[in-house]
Write an enzyme that holds these catalytic residues in place. Structure first.
Site, PDB file in Angstrom:
ATOM      1  N   ARG A 295     -16.136  -2.656   2.955  1.00 57.71           N
ATOM      2  CA  ARG A 295     -17.292  -1.748   2.945  1.00 57.71           C
ATOM      3  C   ARG A 295     -18.168  -1.902   1.708  1.00 57.71           C
ATOM      4  NH1 ARG A 295     -14.484   3.891   4.144  1.00 57.71           N
ATOM      5  NH2 ARG A 295     -12.618   2.754   3.504  1.00 57.71           N
TER       6      ARG A 295
ATOM      7  N   LYS B 238     -13.453  -6.058  -4.710  1.00 60.44           N
ATOM      8  CA  LYS B 238     -13.756  -4.651  -4.986  1.00 60.44           C
ATOM      9  C   LYS B 238     -13.340  -4.228  -6.384  1.00 60.44           C
ATOM     10  CE  LYS B 238     -11.464  -1.401  -2.769  1.00 60.44           C
ATOM     11  NZ  LYS B 238     -11.066  -0.376  -1.758  1.00 60.44           N
TER      12      LYS B 238
ATOM     13  N   ASP C 199      -8.429   0.246  -7.496  1.00 59.88           N
ATOM     14  CA  ASP C 199      -9.752   0.784  -7.149  1.00 59.88           C
ATOM     15  C   ASP C 199      -9.838   2.287  -7.393  1.00 59.88           C
ATOM     16  OD1 ASP C 199      -8.101   1.640  -5.110  1.00 59.88           O
ATOM     17  OD2 ASP C 199      -9.408   0.977  -3.474  1.00 59.88           O
TER      18      ASP C 199
ATOM     19  N   GLY D 168      -3.511  10.636   2.693  1.00 58.47           N
ATOM     20  CA  GLY D 168      -2.234  11.052   3.249  1.00 58.47           C
ATOM     21  C   GLY D 168      -1.945  12.492   2.846  1.00 58.47           C
TER      22      GLY D 168
END
Length: 457
Positions: free
Chosen positions: A15, A22, A100, A135
């Site tokens: 994305r 990333k 990240d 989660g």
């Protein structure tokens, strides 16, 4: 006990829509992975391991002081830890972080390690207004212990109402972690090996499973696309701006302030809007920085004024601005610019690898490169040091109290003695003795009755 720090950095980051992995995208001037590694510096780990995958060559080339394990292909977080098991040392604690999720605080990481102590599974959780994608933490209603983590994709509608989310970071007993990840299966909606499944294994073995909540949401926010990166950038800059203001710095508008490095400061420092600070910057007492300045790797002494639209970049060599100096507007200081007290560098003046002594002035449209300039020198508008002969750089030395007229060229190597004067429009190629006047320009010719050319019709 041995401490392993494992940072997961194998994801593709689809994305982000970028050829750059990333974890190498920048937040406040440092890569996302670099922020995580910075937070770990004080933890004295026996092993620091980064798990790479997509763009592994780029990530590994950009990262120093760690070892690497590759996850190829990427089959989930549990699969990632399966790859790193042979590299884990000792039987103490393994801290697992995400490359990240850049703003994890050192104190939080220490709290996870201390709570684990080589015998408990400790999860970093966070209360979220919108837990979508996280989660969910399932706790024992009786004692509050963690029973399980349910991934968002696999959660029931009732479980998705839970606002306590798992951050993706944990500390686990190293020996047990090796055993648990070896038993993982991929029987789930995504066909991946979830690291979160080890919670149920720990519960089944009767090991303590603890949930420690992060201090704030910002330290557990991850980056999945440019929008999230920009949001985290602004949140991080707001936090830095608040810290500076609480320390006494006056920011004209904290929403229009960017710090992409370190900024040390004295008292009564004022910074106007839209200024960017990078690298290592030091501001002395009473320094004032005008709007729209970019300031990088420089020490600015007390009482100096940096006027609007000034660009200072000391790079590795650094730069310095003396006490009470006036710089700008629209000035440029480059690496090796060393300005003494009360020096004036005005609009559209560039200084590179040059030393200017107390009270020297170059107020307009000038260039000083590879020069040593004495006290109280007046350096005229449009004048330059010609320091490069096409192959090598040469130095210009200008003594105290020299006056350099407008539109002069000083061809290095050259020395101009104390108190000398250089007539405007001169090209100087030879040494000028102290107190002398040097003039080197073509004789003026006037033609009476001359008529300008006219356009042909």
């Amino acid at each position: 006990m041995a401490l392993n720090i494992v940072i997961m950095a194998a994801g593709k980051g689809t994305r982000m829509k970028s050829a750059t992995p990333k974890v190498l995208h920048k937040l406040a001037g440092r890569s996302l992975l670099g922020h995580v590694l910075k937070s770990c510096e004080a933890l004295a780990a026996d092993a620091r391991i980064v798990i790479t995958g997509h763009g592994a060559d780029q990530v590994e080339a950009a990262t120093q002081g760690v070892s690497f394990v590759r996850q190829m292909p990427q089959l989930g977080t549990g699969h990632a830890i399966q790859q790193v098991v042979p590299a884990l040392v000792g039987e103490g604690t393994t801290l697992i972080l995400n490359g990240d999720v850049p703003l994890i605080e050192t104190t939080t990481a220490k709290a996870l390690i201390e709570a684990c102590a080589g015998h408990a599974l400790v999860l970093l959780t966070v209360d979220l207004a919108d837990p979508t994608g996280y989660g969910r933490i399932i706790r024992d209603p009786d004692d509050g212990g963690v029973l399980a983590i349910v991934e968002h994709k696999d959660a029931t509608p009732e479980q998705r109402l839970i606002h306590e989310g798992y951050s993706g970071m944990m500390a686990a007993p190293t020996g047990a972690l090796k055993r648990w990840v070896g038993a993982l299966t991929n029987n789930n909606a995504q066909g991946e090996y979830y690291l979160t499944d080890i919670v149920a294994m720990a519960v089944a073995e009767g090991l303590p499973v603890l949930g420690i909540k992060a201090h704030n949401e910002i330290e557990v926010l991850g980056v999945n696309d440019p929008v999230q990166l920009s949001q985290l950038e602004r949140a991080f800059q707001a936090r830095q701006a608040e810290q500076l203001m609480r320390a006494g710095v006056r920011l004209a508008d904290p929403a229009r302030f960017d710090l992409r490095g370190t900024l040390t400061h004295g008292q009564d420092v004022e910074i106007d809007v839209n200024c960017v600070f990078e690298g290592d910057v030091s501001l002395g007492d009473g320094v004032r920085v005008g709007a729209h300045c970019v300031i990088r790797n420089v020490k600015i002494a007390a009482g100096a004024r940096i006027h609007e639209f000034t660009h200072i970049d000391g790079e590795a060599a650094g730069a310095s601005v003396g006490e009470g100096a006036l710089i700008g507007p629209f000035a440029r200081l480059r690496p090796g610019a060393q300005l003494g007290a009360e020096v004036h560098i005005g609009n559209f003046v560039e200084v590179k690898n040059s030393t200017l002594a107390k009270g020297a002035k170059a107020n307009h449209l000038a260039y000083l490169g590879d020069a040593t300039v004495g006290e109280r020198v007046n350096y005229g508008a449009g004048s330059i040091t010609a320091n490069y002969d096409g192959a090598n750089k040469h130095r210009t030395t200008i003594g105290d109290d020299v006056h350099v007229g407008s539109n002069c060229v000083l061809v290095a190597p050259i020395s101009i003695g104390n108190g000398a004067t250089i007539g405007g429009g001169s090209t100087i190629t030879k040494e000028v003795a102290p107190g002398d006047l040097a003039v080197a320009r073509g004789k003026q010719v006037s033609i009476a009755g001359w008529t300008r050319p006219t356009k042909k019709r």
